[in-house]
Design a protein around this motif. Structure first.
Motif, PDB file in Angstrom:
ATOM      1  N   GLY A  59       8.675  -0.977  -0.019  1.00  0.00           N
ATOM      2  CA  GLY A  59       8.464  -0.337  -1.309  1.00  0.00           C
ATOM      3  C   GLY A  59       7.814   1.014  -1.133  1.00  0.00           C
ATOM      4  N   ALA A  60       7.169   1.480  -2.185  1.00  0.00           N
ATOM      5  CA  ALA A  60       6.637   2.841  -2.204  1.00  0.00           C
ATOM      6  C   ALA A  60       5.498   3.020  -1.200  1.00  0.00           C
ATOM      7  CB  ALA A  60       6.177   3.188  -3.615  1.00  0.00           C
ATOM      8  N   ASN A  61       4.356   2.446  -1.514  1.00  0.00           N
ATOM      9  CA  ASN A  61       3.194   2.479  -0.630  1.00  0.00           C
ATOM     10  C   ASN A  61       2.251   1.371  -1.060  1.00  0.00           C
ATOM     11  OD1 ASN A  61       1.500   3.495  -2.799  1.00  0.00           O
ATOM     12  ND2 ASN A  61       2.284   5.544  -2.372  1.00  0.00           N
ATOM     13  N   ALA A  62       1.129   1.224  -0.374  1.00  0.00           N
ATOM     14  CA  ALA A  62       0.224   0.106  -0.636  1.00  0.00           C
ATOM     15  C   ALA A  62      -0.317   0.114  -2.054  1.00  0.00           C
ATOM     16  CB  ALA A  62      -0.927   0.144   0.369  1.00  0.00           C
ATOM     17  N   MET A  63      -0.576   1.285  -2.619  1.00  0.00           N
ATOM     18  CA  MET A  63      -1.175   1.366  -3.951  1.00  0.00           C
ATOM     19  C   MET A  63      -0.286   0.727  -5.001  1.00  0.00           C
ATOM     20  SD  MET A  63      -2.898   5.154  -4.144  1.00  0.00           S
ATOM     21  CE  MET A  63      -1.316   5.999  -4.039  1.00  0.00           C
ATOM     22  N   TRP A  64       1.003   0.960  -4.925  1.00  0.00           N
ATOM     23  CA  TRP A  64       1.931   0.457  -5.937  1.00  0.00           C
ATOM     24  C   TRP A  64       1.987  -1.067  -5.946  1.00  0.00           C
ATOM     25  CZ3 TRP A  64       5.534   3.262  -9.151  1.00  0.00           C
ATOM     26  CH2 TRP A  64       5.339   4.664  -9.116  1.00  0.00           C
ATOM     27  N   GLN A  65       1.715  -1.692  -4.824  1.00  0.00           N
ATOM     28  CA  GLN A  65       1.851  -3.144  -4.738  1.00  0.00           C
ATOM     29  C   GLN A  65       0.549  -3.907  -4.929  1.00  0.00           C
ATOM     30  OE1 GLN A  65       4.415  -4.529  -1.544  1.00  0.00           O
ATOM     31  NE2 GLN A  65       5.526  -2.595  -1.526  1.00  0.00           N
ATOM     32  N   TRP A  66      -0.583  -3.234  -4.716  1.00  0.00           N
ATOM     33  CA  TRP A  66      -1.860  -3.944  -4.772  1.00  0.00           C
ATOM     34  C   TRP A  66      -2.791  -3.475  -5.895  1.00  0.00           C
ATOM     35  CZ3 TRP A  66      -1.741  -8.362  -2.662  1.00  0.00           C
ATOM     36  CH2 TRP A  66      -1.091  -8.591  -1.446  1.00  0.00           C
ATOM     37  N   LEU A  84       1.466   0.570   5.874  1.00  0.00           N
ATOM     38  CA  LEU A  84       2.074   0.230   7.156  1.00  0.00           C
ATOM     39  C   LEU A  84       2.849   1.435   7.696  1.00  0.00           C
ATOM     40  CD1 LEU A  84       3.277  -3.382   6.318  1.00  0.00           C
ATOM     41  CD2 LEU A  84       1.292  -2.722   7.695  1.00  0.00           C
ATOM     42  N   VAL A  85       3.147   1.407   8.969  1.00  0.00           N
ATOM     43  CA  VAL A  85       3.812   2.538   9.619  1.00  0.00           C
ATOM     44  C   VAL A  85       5.153   2.846   8.952  1.00  0.00           C
ATOM     45  CG1 VAL A  85       4.835   3.347  11.773  1.00  0.00           C
ATOM     46  CG2 VAL A  85       2.662   2.115  11.819  1.00  0.00           C
ATOM     47  N   PHE A  86       5.337   4.111   8.611  1.00  0.00           N
ATOM     48  CA  PHE A  86       6.506   4.671   7.917  1.00  0.00           C
ATOM     49  C   PHE A  86       6.465   4.465   6.404  1.00  0.00           C
ATOM     50  CE2 PHE A  86       8.480   3.959  12.233  1.00  0.00           C
ATOM     51  CZ  PHE A  86       8.366   5.294  12.596  1.00  0.00           C
ATOM     52  N   PHE A  87       5.316   4.036   5.886  1.00  0.00           N
ATOM     53  CA  PHE A  87       5.110   3.961   4.453  1.00  0.00           C
ATOM     54  C   PHE A  87       3.919   4.844   4.089  1.00  0.00           C
ATOM     55  CE2 PHE A  87       7.209   0.096   5.689  1.00  0.00           C
ATOM     56  CZ  PHE A  87       8.159  -0.108   4.696  1.00  0.00           C
ATOM     57  N   GLY A  88       3.965   5.409   2.875  1.00  0.00           N
ATOM     58  CA  GLY A  88       2.855   6.254   2.465  1.00  0.00           C
ATOM     59  C   GLY A  88       2.605   7.356   3.475  1.00  0.00           C
ATOM     60  N   GLU A  89       1.389   7.422   3.970  1.00  0.00           N
ATOM     61  CA  GLU A  89       0.990   8.490   4.880  1.00  0.00           C
ATOM     62  C   GLU A  89       0.866   8.020   6.325  1.00  0.00           C
ATOM     63  OE1 GLU A  89      -2.447  10.621   3.223  1.00  0.00           O
ATOM     64  OE2 GLU A  89      -1.871   9.836   1.254  1.00  0.00           O
ATOM     65  N   ILE A 123       2.228  -9.712   1.762  1.00  0.00           N
ATOM     66  CA  ILE A 123       3.315 -10.042   0.847  1.00  0.00           C
ATOM     67  C   ILE A 123       4.641  -9.518   1.403  1.00  0.00           C
ATOM     68  CG2 ILE A 123       2.959  -7.968  -0.578  1.00  0.00           C
ATOM     69  CD1 ILE A 123       3.737  -9.819  -3.005  1.00  0.00           C
ATOM     70  N   SER A 124       5.670 -10.365   1.388  1.00  0.00           N
ATOM     71  CA  SER A 124       7.008  -9.998   1.846  1.00  0.00           C
ATOM     72  C   SER A 124       6.951  -9.427   3.276  1.00  0.00           C
ATOM     73  CB  SER A 124       7.648  -9.018   0.860  1.00  0.00           C
ATOM     74  OG  SER A 124       9.035  -8.866   1.117  1.00  0.00           O
ATOM     75  N   TYR A 125       7.380  -8.194   3.484  1.00  0.00           N
ATOM     76  CA  TYR A 125       7.330  -7.617   4.831  1.00  0.00           C
ATOM     77  C   TYR A 125       5.907  -7.638   5.387  1.00  0.00           C
ATOM     78  CZ  TYR A 125       7.743  -4.217   8.631  1.00  0.00           C
ATOM     79  OH  TYR A 125       7.701  -3.593   9.860  1.00  0.00           O
ATOM     80  N   GLY A 126       4.929  -7.399   4.524  1.00  0.00           N
ATOM     81  CA  GLY A 126       3.541  -7.471   4.961  1.00  0.00           C
ATOM     82  C   GLY A 126       3.151  -8.847   5.451  1.00  0.00           C
ATOM     83  N   GLY A 127       3.847  -9.890   4.940  1.00  0.00           N
ATOM     84  CA  GLY A 127       3.591 -11.239   5.426  1.00  0.00           C
ATOM     85  C   GLY A 127       4.077 -11.445   6.848  1.00  0.00           C
ATOM     86  N   PHE A 128       5.186 -10.793   7.205  1.00  0.00           N
ATOM     87  CA  PHE A 128       5.658 -10.816   8.595  1.00  0.00           C
ATOM     88  C   PHE A 128       4.591 -10.224   9.509  1.00  0.00           C
ATOM     89  CE2 PHE A 128       9.571 -11.298   6.326  1.00  0.00           C
ATOM     90  CZ  PHE A 128      10.502 -11.863   7.185  1.00  0.00           C
ATOM     91  N   VAL A 129       4.021  -9.109   9.073  1.00  0.00           N
ATOM     92  CA  VAL A 129       2.988  -8.430   9.865  1.00  0.00           C
ATOM     93  C   VAL A 129       1.723  -9.282   9.935  1.00  0.00           C
ATOM     94  CG1 VAL A 129       1.605  -6.330  10.097  1.00  0.00           C
ATOM     95  CG2 VAL A 129       3.950  -6.195   9.214  1.00  0.00           C
ATOM     96  N   ALA A 130       1.344  -9.892   8.811  1.00  0.00           N
ATOM     97  CA  ALA A 130       0.156 -10.745   8.778  1.00  0.00           C
ATOM     98  C   ALA A 130       0.313 -11.941   9.712  1.00  0.00           C
ATOM     99  CB  ALA A 130      -0.105 -11.215   7.346  1.00  0.00           C
ATOM    100  N   TYR A 131       1.503 -12.560   9.687  1.00  0.00           N
ATOM    101  CA  TYR A 131       1.758 -13.705  10.566  1.00  0.00           C
ATOM    102  C   TYR A 131       1.654 -13.278  12.029  1.00  0.00           C
ATOM    103  CZ  TYR A 131       3.899 -18.011  12.330  1.00  0.00           C
ATOM    104  OH  TYR A 131       4.126 -19.197  12.985  1.00  0.00           O
TER     105      TYR A 131
END
Length: 315
Positions: A59-66, A84-89, A123-131
């Motif tokens: 998605g856009a960046n962390a702010m939009w989702q949290w 995450l890398v390649f998102f936001g800044e 959440i979603s892709y972030g859940g892959f990273v969290a796992y």
């Protein structure tokens, strides 16, 4: 002619103001080897509070989702909300596109920020990273929450018809929309009750502001998730996570939640949110927060800590 007004850019600034007013500050950290990660961190870290890391999805960046979760969580935790890398800044010049690399970057960021251990919600892709963080750095992850994260999917699932999309290319064209029609497809795929009226001018504005940067790299992130993926290669973790899923998730069907429960075993807890799709953080934010609070802040006694669906025992 340059546009005079961008709704998307204005909303992004509102989110930035909201995060700042909640007591967070924007930071960028150089991890070396061409990798820089942006993160919202506590303006004043309190040693008496536990640390909580929130990892966003595609998605856009962390702010939009949290954004909806910051205010109720910031009083209880030292909050860390990275792009995450390649998102936001956040970006890297390294070629690795795996979730394992993303997890290493997040872990490196937290080390640079002086945070040794933390609770992690992805959440979603972030859940892959969290796992992956829980697998690679078990001593650093305390409690783990995975939201609509299809970490147990296999490459063959697409060929066998588990997903609405028929190929990775089709999935990429929707998850990274470049036209208003594709953006509408994404909304329809992500929400149980999608917005009916979405003017093309607003969708095009969102695409131009949020969906064009690092496009090729994001495509490679999605391809890396899918290629040669087998459940037998997914590492075990020593955590008993909370798993939250939308009942009608069309991005990662709920079968993957039950598959994850079987894979993790132990005392993993599954909560299925009724009348919700993949975007539970947007569609059912209050209910999602209630389950986060129950797990992270005031958990049930061990004897009652079982799988449940909206408060009822699940099969």
């Amino acid at each position: 002619m340059a546009r005079c007004f961008s709704f998307t850019a204005t909303r992004d600034q509102c989110f930035r103001l909201s995060f700042s007013q909640s007591g967070l500050k924007s930071t960028s950290t150089d991890l070396g080897e061409g990798t820089v990660m942006h993160c919202w961190v506590p303006r004043r870290r309190q040693q008496s509070k536990p640390n909580l890391l929130l990892l966003h999805g595609m998605g856009a960046n962390a702010m939009w989702q949290w954004n909806e979760f910051i205010s109720p969580l910031v009083s209880r935790f030292n909050l860390y909300v990275p792009d995450l890398v390649f998102f936001g800044e956040s970006y890297t010049s390294r070629p690795d596109r795996t979730e394992a690399f993303q997890a290493q970057c997040v872990a490196g960021l937290m080390t640079k920020l002086g945070v040794d251990t933390m609770n992690v919600v992805g959440i979603s892709y972030g859940g892959f990273v969290a796992y992956s963080m829980a697998a690679q750095f078990p001593e650093r992850v305390e409690k783990l929450v995975l939201c609509c994260a299809g970490v147990c999917m296999e490459e063959k699932d697409m060929d066998e018809g588990m997903f609405k999309v028929k190929s990775v290319d089709e999935a990429t064209s929707i998850l990274l929309p470049q036209t208003p029609d594709k953006a509408r497809e994404l909304v329809n795929l992500s929400f149980y009750k999608p917005v009916k009226t979405m003017p093309s001018c607003f969708l095009q504005d969102f695409i131009e502001v949020m969906c064009t940067e690092h496009l090729q790299e994001k495509k490679e992130l999605i391809q890396a998730l899918h290629k040669d993926r087998k459940l037998s290669n997914l590492p075990k973790i020593d955590k008993s996570p909370l798993i939250i899923w939308g009942e009608y998730d069309q991005v990662f069907p709920i079968e993957l939640a039950h598959r994850l429960i079987r894979h993790v075993g132990k005392d993993a807890k599954l909560v299925v949110i009724k009348d919700a799709g993949h975007a539970i953080n947007a569609e059912k934010s209050k209910e999602m927060f209630r389950h986060l609070k129950s797990f992270l802040i005031d958990p049930l006694p061990p004897s009652k800590f079982k799988s449940e669906v909206n408060g009822h025992k699940a099969d």
